[in-house]
Design a protein around this motif. Structure first.
Motif, short mmCIF file in Angstrom:
data_model
loop_
_atom_site.label_atom_id
_atom_site.label_comp_id
_atom_site.label_asym_id
_atom_site.label_seq_id
_atom_site.Cartn_x
_atom_site.Cartn_y
_atom_site.Cartn_z
N UNK A 1 -14.59 23.25 -6.72
CA UNK A 1 -15.17 24.57 -6.57
C UNK A 1 -14.71 25.49 -7.68
N UNK A 8 -12.63 33.58 -17.15
CA UNK A 8 -12.26 33.55 -18.58
C UNK A 8 -11.44 32.30 -18.95
N UNK A 21 -1.05 31.54 -19.27
CA UNK A 21 -0.47 32.30 -18.16
C UNK A 21 1.04 32.17 -18.11
N UNK A 22 1.62 31.65 -19.16
CA UNK A 22 3.07 31.61 -19.23
C UNK A 22 3.73 30.64 -18.26
N UNK A 23 3.05 29.55 -17.94
CA UNK A 23 3.68 28.55 -17.08
C UNK A 23 4.59 27.67 -17.94
N UNK A 24 5.62 27.14 -17.28
CA UNK A 24 6.55 26.29 -18.01
C UNK A 24 6.51 24.87 -17.46
N UNK B 2 -10.45 34.07 -4.86
CA UNK B 2 -11.84 33.69 -4.61
C UNK B 2 -11.83 32.43 -3.77
N UNK B 4 -14.28 29.65 -1.21
CA UNK B 4 -15.58 29.02 -1.32
C UNK B 4 -16.70 29.92 -0.83
N UNK B 19 -9.55 38.02 -11.90
CA UNK B 19 -9.07 36.86 -12.64
C UNK B 19 -8.09 36.10 -11.77
N UNK B 20 -8.30 34.81 -11.67
CA UNK B 20 -7.39 34.02 -10.85
C UNK B 20 -6.22 33.57 -11.70
N UNK B 22 -3.32 31.03 -12.35
CA UNK B 22 -2.81 29.71 -11.97
C UNK B 22 -1.28 29.74 -11.81
N UNK B 23 -0.79 29.04 -10.81
CA UNK B 23 0.67 28.96 -10.63
C UNK B 23 1.17 27.55 -10.87
N UNK B 25 -0.19 23.92 -12.71
CA UNK B 25 -1.20 23.16 -13.43
C UNK B 25 -0.68 21.74 -13.56
N UNK B 73 -5.47 22.32 -10.52
CA UNK B 73 -4.87 23.62 -10.80
C UNK B 73 -4.77 24.40 -9.50
N UNK B 75 -3.88 28.09 -7.63
CA UNK B 75 -3.88 29.50 -8.00
C UNK B 75 -3.03 30.32 -7.05
N UNK B 78 -3.12 30.77 -2.89
CA UNK B 78 -3.74 29.62 -2.24
C UNK B 78 -2.72 28.89 -1.37
N UNK B 111 4.75 28.08 -12.51
CA UNK B 111 5.22 29.44 -12.70
C UNK B 111 6.51 29.61 -11.93
N UNK B 114 9.47 26.29 -8.52
CA UNK B 114 8.99 25.94 -7.18
C UNK B 114 10.15 25.48 -6.29
N UNK B 242 -7.67 25.03 1.28
CA UNK B 242 -8.02 23.99 0.30
C UNK B 242 -7.15 22.77 0.57
#
Lengths: 298, 271
Positions: A1, A8, A21-24, B2, B4, B19-20, B22-23, B25, B73, B75, B78, B111, B114, B242
């Motif tokens: 989804x 963006x 996004x500054x993730x490490x 956001x 579904x 803007x979502x 991401x935390x 990836x 990914x 966010x 979530x 991010x 964890x 999700x």
């Protein structure tokens, strides 16, 4: 989804998205400066953990924390019985009991730290896998616990020293820097063996033998004059640089009026003590930090 | 955030889309780990010595390719359920996200740090519950003043004092459910950017599960991301919108919880 949306971030590779996004990267080792900062932030955890370990270790004993004093006392009594009375190792020394107990307690501080240090990581895997904190907290907490134990032993030691007829002099104050230098030395050594023991689990089995050899070469149980009398010159020279012998001699100089020493020069003895403490302290810390991302894996 | 429902009528709500952020990836991550088969191999001293001389690795070590090329990914805000049969790599994936297992190939970006909340997160069993709360909170990086403030809250949330004063008893006297509850309460006391929960909610009783699900929702609303591994599909359905379905280390399906659970049930029943 996620891909249905015109956001963006679309069209970026995962690595670019992470960078944007500054993730490490997960589990990356922090820089030395950052790591030291984190460690400072966790100082309360170190002291609480050290205290908790100490309490927990006595929680099943009926006499509780009294063992903190009883254990060194019993130890001293046993060694005095064997080395003082049975083997007569006092060799005309004025105050063998005080000589023996000083060496024993000072050595025991390092011995127990190192022994427990080998299991600092492997014995706390549950904690390591559950929570994130700088892992150096664990070996440092062990050093702190043993330092607390040493303070208990020191009260006993000073009692023995006075009871065996030593005067209370200003020299006693020398004990403070000597013990502090030894603590730094221990902390470094404990961190080093913690990293070694995390991977090489057999180290735990080997350690007692290494430590016992070390004890016999540190002049704990008998007069240090035995070294200069029986060893070839070069071997005595090596023994003179043995860090444990040096820390023990400093404590003996501080507490005893008339004692047998291997090192004649007091400034040189201090120099060796400072050198070892810097070498082990910094070296052990760097060595432990370099392995930070490996602990608790597998 | 956001979800579904909003993305279905995306043309209408377009101006409202934020803007979502991401935390987590995960980019084509492979995790391989070594298992010790214990006494399965020849463990006699002679055999061990022979191995040392011939420099071969011990035969009781086997490599397991537990996660095979997972990408997704997550966010902010979530809650993601992870389901799949036993040994499908769910817990391994969580440990890789937490940075406790290295990835063989690919990468995991996160991010902040964890926090993994597992059932075997042992504290010091010889110490009372209260002391464990203090220690756990300090280990999560709280200041002593913060810990003192939160201590009563955490004890109350865990509910261990419902049957008398258990907080001052050593943790070894606790039932498994009680200690799991206390551990969850400690971990949930802090605001995590990313919280990974591995079956930790399953051990508590019904009342506690209700409370902890509420707490997970709170954590999410305050802009965290929560991962939940569970075999209780009902608790996944209640907390996560999700869900990722893992099978043999690969993502079988990733989407809205109801769809994924339906497909998973069909798969499990058809087996």
């Amino acid at each position: 989804m996620a891909n249905l949306l015109a956001d963006p971030d679309s069209g970026l590779t995962p690595a670019q998205l992470a960078a944007r996004h500054g993730l490490r990267v997960a589990g990356q080792r922090p820089s030395l400066g950052r790591y030291s900062g984190q460690l400072w932030h966790y100082r309360h955890f170190i002291s609480a953990y050290a205290h908790a370990k100490l309490t927990a270790s006595f929680s099943n004993a009926r006499l509780g924390q009294l063992w903190q004093v009883l254990t060194p006392l019993t130890n001293a009594a046993v060694y005095y019985l064997i080395f003082g009375l049975v083997l007569e190792q006092d060799r005309g020394m004025n105050n063998f009991i005080a000589y023996l107990t000083t060496g024993l307690f000072i050595f025991n501080f390092t011995q127990t730290s190192v022994q427990q240090g080998t299991q600092a990581i492997s014995g706390s895997l549950g904690l390591i896998r559950a929570l994130h904190f700088p892992r150096a907290c664990l070996p440092l907490a062990i050093t702190a616990t043993q330092f607390q134990q040493l303070l208990g032993s020191m009260v006993v030691l000073l009692g023995i020293v006075v009871a065996t007829g030593e005067p209370i002099t200003l020299m006693w104050l020398m004990l403070v820097p000597a013990v502090l230098l030894q603590t730094v030395f221990n902390a470094g050594l404990t961190m080093a063996v913690a990293r070694l023991g995390a991977k090489a689990t057999d180290l735990k089995q080997v350690m007692p033998f290494i430590l016992r050899t070390w004890m016999y070469s540190s002049g704990v149980l008998y007069s240090v004059t035995l070294f200069s009398e029986n060893l070839p010159g070069w071997a005595t020279a090596i023994v003179q640089y043995n860090p444990m012998l040096v820390y023990i001699e400093l404590a003996r100089i501080a507490l005893l009026e008339d004692t047998h020493l291997l090192n004649d020069s007091l400034p040189l003895t201090w120099l060796i003590a400072v050198g070892w403490s810097l070498l082990a302290g910094l070296g052990g810390y760097l060595y432990f930090w370099r392995g930070e991302q490996e602990y608790g894996r597998g | 955030m956001v979800n579904l429902e909003m993305s279905n009528d995306v043309t209408v709500t377009l101006p409202r889309i934020q803007e979502r952020i991401p935390t987590v990836v995960v980019d084509d991550a492979h995790v391989v780990y070594r298992v010790y088969k214990g006494a399965a191999g020849n463990t006699s001293p002679v055999a061990a010595f022979k191995r040392m001389v011939t420099r071969t690795s011990a035969p009781n070590v086997r490599e397991v390719h537990a996660v095979r090329g997972v990408s997704f990914t997550a966010y902010r805000g979530e809650a993601i359920g992870l389901i799949g049969s036993n040994g499908s790599g769910k817990s391994t994936l969580l440990r890789a996200i937490a940075g406790l297992l290295p990835v063989e190939r690919g990468a995991v970006y996160t991010q902040g740090q964890p926090s993994l909340l597992g059932v075997n997160a042992a504290l010091l069993n010889d110490l009372p519950g209260e002391r464990n709360v203090t220690l756990g909170c300090l280990a999560m990086g709280m200041s002593p003043a913060e810990v003192r403030r939160k201590l009563p809250e955490i004890i109350a949330f865990s509910g261990i004092n419902q049957r008398g004063d258990f907080a001052s008893l050593p943790m070894r006297t606790y039932s498994s459910g009680m200690s799991a509850r206390l551990r969850f309460s400690i971990a949930a006391a802090k605001q995590h950017d990313v919280l990974l929960i591995d079956e930790a909610l399953a051990t508590g009783d019904k009342a506690f599960r209700k409370r902890s699900e509420g707490r997970v929702r709170e954590l999410r609303e305050s802009a965290g991301t929560v991962f939940l591994v569970s075999h209780q599909l009902s608790s996944v359905r209640d907390t996560c919108e999700r869900t990722i379905w893992l099978e043999s280390g690969e993502i079988r399906m990733d989407g809205p919880t109801d769809d994924v659970i339906r497909a998973y049930n069909e798969f499990a029943n058809g087996k």
